[in-house]
Scaffold this active site. Structure first.
Site, PDB file in Angstrom:
ATOM      1  N   GLU A   1       0.837  -1.217   0.000  1.00  0.00           N
ATOM      2  CA  GLU A   1       0.000   0.000   0.000  1.00  0.00           C
ATOM      3  C   GLU A   1       0.871   1.266   0.000  1.00  0.00           C
ATOM      4  OE1 GLU A   1      -2.596  -1.331   3.321  1.00  0.00           O
ATOM      5  OE2 GLU A   1      -4.202  -1.283   1.824  1.00  0.00           O
TER       6      GLU A   1
ATOM      7  N   GLU B   1      -3.471 -10.282   3.634  1.00  0.00           N
ATOM      8  CA  GLU B   1      -4.681  -9.970   4.421  1.00  0.00           C
ATOM      9  C   GLU B   1      -5.714 -11.083   4.255  1.00  0.00           C
ATOM     10  OE1 GLU B   1      -2.979  -7.857   2.590  1.00  0.00           O
ATOM     11  OE2 GLU B   1      -3.013  -5.833   3.415  1.00  0.00           O
TER      12      GLU B   1
ATOM     13  N   GLY C   1      -6.496  -2.147   4.375  1.00  0.00           N
ATOM     14  CA  GLY C   1      -7.045  -0.960   5.032  1.00  0.00           C
ATOM     15  C   GLY C   1      -6.246   0.297   4.761  1.00  0.00           C
TER      16      GLY C   1
END
Ligand code: 1HE
Length: 259
Positions: free
Chosen positions: A114, A134, A142
């Site tokens: 990310e 994840e 997230g």
């Protein structure tokens, strides 16, 4: 001069370039809150003297993602705020005052991917591997991956990565768009510095258009996108720096394409 008090990052300025190193090698640069909030502090302190930022990882890996030891007992509201904290910081990277290059090696997984996806250019060494564990950990991304990754690799590939735990290695990663450059082991930083020096020479408004306006054009409707493009094009060509660069080219004083 950027100053932050944390051992989770190390910072080095080379002239007008800033190199940020994720610095928890013993935990594979797993991102605890201190690391993410320190990244935010660095991006908050960027001045116009910095023309490009590089983010790399110390040790054997870029980043093992979220520090799972901090996940333990968060309730729903805390989880929501935590994800939004990541979103805020990843946006500060993506919409920083200057372009940002990720220099990747080893694990680029979960939250590590990310961070990489929030950067504008990704340079990957041959040891790089990408995953979204994840899915296997029973959680969900997230830190903005579901917004940024499908733009890089498509929704089907991201879905597959999470459903099956698929790992992409460096060559495949470059082929599908996770990185724009694939380089030999140990060459990532020097390659990224070469790119950063080129970026630093661009007209500031061009870099701004690419990092701040292009993403909004991509998210806009067809007609709004075209209008935003026209407005940006008109602004850019009117800048004195652009006029000088065009004049230089027409007088044979500027580099040709590819030189
Ligand atoms: C960690 C973490 C971590 C390592 N949180 N402590 N991310 C993951 O699910 C990836 C989990 N990590 C791994 O799969 C592996 O560690 C690696 C493939 C990245 C590296 O393997 P290796 O053999 O080099 O290191 P290691 O022996 O597994 O780990 C060294 C230490 O780092 C060990 O701690 P130690 O005290 O036993 O020495 C590990 O526990 C620790 N460590 N990764 C905490 N992630 C915004 S939401 C984003 C959601 C996510 O990112 S989920 C994905 C989380």
């Amino acid at each position: 001069m950027i100053s932050i008090e944390t051992s989770t990052l190390s910072i080095e300025q080379q002239e007008n370039l800033l190199i940020i190193s994720l610095n928890r090698p013993e935990k594979r640069n797993a991102c605890n809150d201190e690391l993410i909030l320190s990244l935010e502090k660095v991006f908050d302190q960027l001045t116009s003297g910095i023309k490009c930022v590089l983010i790399k990882g110390n040790g054997k890996h870029f980043s093992a993602g979220l520090d799972l030891s901090e996940l333990k007992e968060r309730d729903i509201v805390q989880g929501l705020h935590h994800s939004q904290m990541w979103h805020r910081v990843m946006d500060k990277i993506q919409f920083a005052a200057c372009p940002v290059i990720a220099v990747l090696h080893g694990a680029v997984v979960g939250g590590g991917l990310e961070i990489a996806a929030a950067c504008h250019i990704r340079v990957a060494e041959k040891s790089t591997f990408y995953a979204l564990p994840e899915g296997q950990r029973g959680i969900f991304v997230g830190g903005g991956a579901s917004v940024r990754l499908p733009k890089l690799i498509g929704i089907a590939r991201m879905t597959d990565m999470m459903l099956t735990g698929r790992v992409y290695h460096a060559e495949e990663g470059e082929r599908i768009g996770l990185a724009q450059y694939l380089v030999e082991e140990g060459q990532g930083l020097s390659h990224a510095l070469e790119l950063a020096k080129k970026i630093a020479l661009n007209a500031g408004l061009t870099n701004y258009a690419l990092t701040h306006v292009l993403p909004k054009i991509v998210d806009a409707s067809h007609q709004e996108g075209l209008m935003l493009e026209s407005l940006m094009a008109a602004m850019a060509q009117d800048a004195p720096e652009a006029k000088q660069r065009l004049k230089d080219f027409l007088e044979g004083k500027a580099k040709k394409v590819g030189e």
